[in-house]
Design a protein around this motif. Sequence first.
Motif, PDB file in Angstrom:
ATOM      1  N   ALA A 177       1.934   1.598  -3.724  1.00  0.00           N
ATOM      2  CA  ALA A 177       0.796   1.965  -4.459  1.00  0.00           C
ATOM      3  C   ALA A 177       0.654   3.868  -4.018  1.00  0.00           C
ATOM      4  CB  ALA A 177      -0.187   1.432  -4.158  1.00  0.00           C
ATOM      5  N   ALA A 178       0.768   4.302  -2.834  1.00  0.00           N
ATOM      6  CA  ALA A 178       0.477   5.576  -2.315  1.00  0.00           C
ATOM      7  C   ALA A 178       1.522   6.413  -3.064  1.00  0.00           C
ATOM      8  CB  ALA A 178       0.711   5.795  -1.059  1.00  0.00           C
ATOM      9  N   GLN A 219       0.875   6.763  -6.780  1.00  0.00           N
ATOM     10  CA  GLN A 219      -0.214   7.552  -7.068  1.00  0.00           C
ATOM     11  C   GLN A 219       0.240   8.987  -6.908  1.00  0.00           C
ATOM     12  OE1 GLN A 219      -3.015   5.306  -4.380  1.00  0.00           O
ATOM     13  NE2 GLN A 219      -4.230   5.107  -5.987  1.00  0.00           N
ATOM     14  N   SER A 220       0.918   9.465  -5.895  1.00  0.00           N
ATOM     15  CA  SER A 220       1.406  10.759  -5.609  1.00  0.00           C
ATOM     16  C   SER A 220       2.184  11.266  -6.839  1.00  0.00           C
ATOM     17  CB  SER A 220       1.981  10.798  -4.199  1.00  0.00           C
ATOM     18  OG  SER A 220       3.239  10.102  -4.229  1.00  0.00           O
ATOM     19  N   PRO A 279       0.809  -1.357  -0.091  1.00  0.00           N
ATOM     20  CA  PRO A 279      -0.048   0.000  -0.128  1.00  0.00           C
ATOM     21  C   PRO A 279       0.782   1.253   0.074  1.00  0.00           C
ATOM     22  CG  PRO A 279      -1.067  -1.612   1.544  1.00  0.00           C
ATOM     23  CD  PRO A 279       0.395  -2.050   1.002  1.00  0.00           C
ATOM     24  N   ARG A 280       2.001   1.416   0.648  1.00  0.00           N
ATOM     25  CA  ARG A 280       3.052   2.449   0.760  1.00  0.00           C
ATOM     26  C   ARG A 280       3.575   2.644  -0.721  1.00  0.00           C
ATOM     27  NH1 ARG A 280       6.486   1.004   5.717  1.00  0.00           N
ATOM     28  NH2 ARG A 280       7.954   2.515   4.825  1.00  0.00           N
TER      29      ARG A 280
END
Length: 410
Positions: free
Chosen positions: A401-402, A405-406, A398-399
């Motif tokens: 992916a974040a 995305q950012s 998840p980190r």
Amino acid sequence: MRILFIHDNFPAQFGGIGFWLRAKGWDVTFATAAEVAESPDLRLIRYKPHRAGSRETHPYAQAMDRAAINGQGFVRAALAARDQGYRPDVVVAHSGWGPGMFARDVFPDAAYVAYVEWWYSYPGADVTCLARLEGRDFVGSVEAPMYERARNAPIAMDIAAADAVLCPTEFQAAQFPPLLRPALTVQHDGIDADFYAPDLDASDAGDRRSTLDGLVAEDARVVTYATRGMEPHRGFPQFMAALPAILAADPKAVAVIAGENRVAYGGSSLRGTDWKAKALAELPIDPARVHFVGRLSRVHYRRLLRRSDAHVYLTVPFVLSWSMLEAMSVGCALVLSDTAPVREFADRASARFADLADPATIATAVLDLLTNPADAEALREQARATILDRLTIRDLYPRKAALFQSLAAR
């Protein structure tokens, strides 16, 4: 989100996060030079260099020559995909072999992430350690510093083009020069702790003391070693040198060695030696108690780790193998080389340490675990706890992916 992973191999470092993102609904594409690469769930862009590097190229520039030709191969395949309408939001490329060097030029609107593993210096921490293990001072050629520095050119190009640079460990990041080090984000690839777990499931009949595919006796004490290649970088000669003392001291001890008989790292002097044949020819090793099982599937590799009574992982100061961390996740009782990349993730609460230059210390540490099961169990629990606390894909994916995305949002 549309993400493109670029790696000469498939799926390599990007397989886990790529398939996880695909399951989350992302549009995931892999660009690869691997000839055998199939996936019904992913788009594949296949590239290959149109020719080999030239021997006429200046020796200092040959690494860059090969990388540029490889990068051109990617460009040609990527332009064809772009002409068909493909546009990624994020591109993540393994750095060093060149396929991602020109990805920014093909997809200028995409965020570009370079994944780096090693910066070549002279003399390197790995080669100086190897010289010490051979009982000699490191001596290189006059031109060796130039060769090594020039190998970094493709990596430097990737960093210069990147919006973010990922490096899996602090030790690896520390090899980069001070000017570049602040550009690196240290974030490991992550370990699938649900799969690499000590708990048994239907695929593993019996328990930790069960027979390994009929290879070892039920009451045997199994010493395991798993490697991609049987080579000096991973302490294979030292492990083999430790075996006679282990087998002589414990009549129930057997060794099971997984991996291929090849050399993945190092120069021609290392690659020209059959280290397995050398060890078997020079050491008094009972072939009935030392089993070479070759390259294993993930399930059979996990079964080996679960059956292990003492698992040995050795390395010179170099890129850390996933296999050490997977063994920690399974909850192996570990004997590790006392080297910097190992110390980043293990301590004396989670493993026994040995001097790579002294195989007798490896044997002593292994025998200590075999004869003190209560101590071994405490190490197992702490090794597993370390992975759960720091390196699970549940936390790291998840980190990642974040982050992607950012970057795309910018």
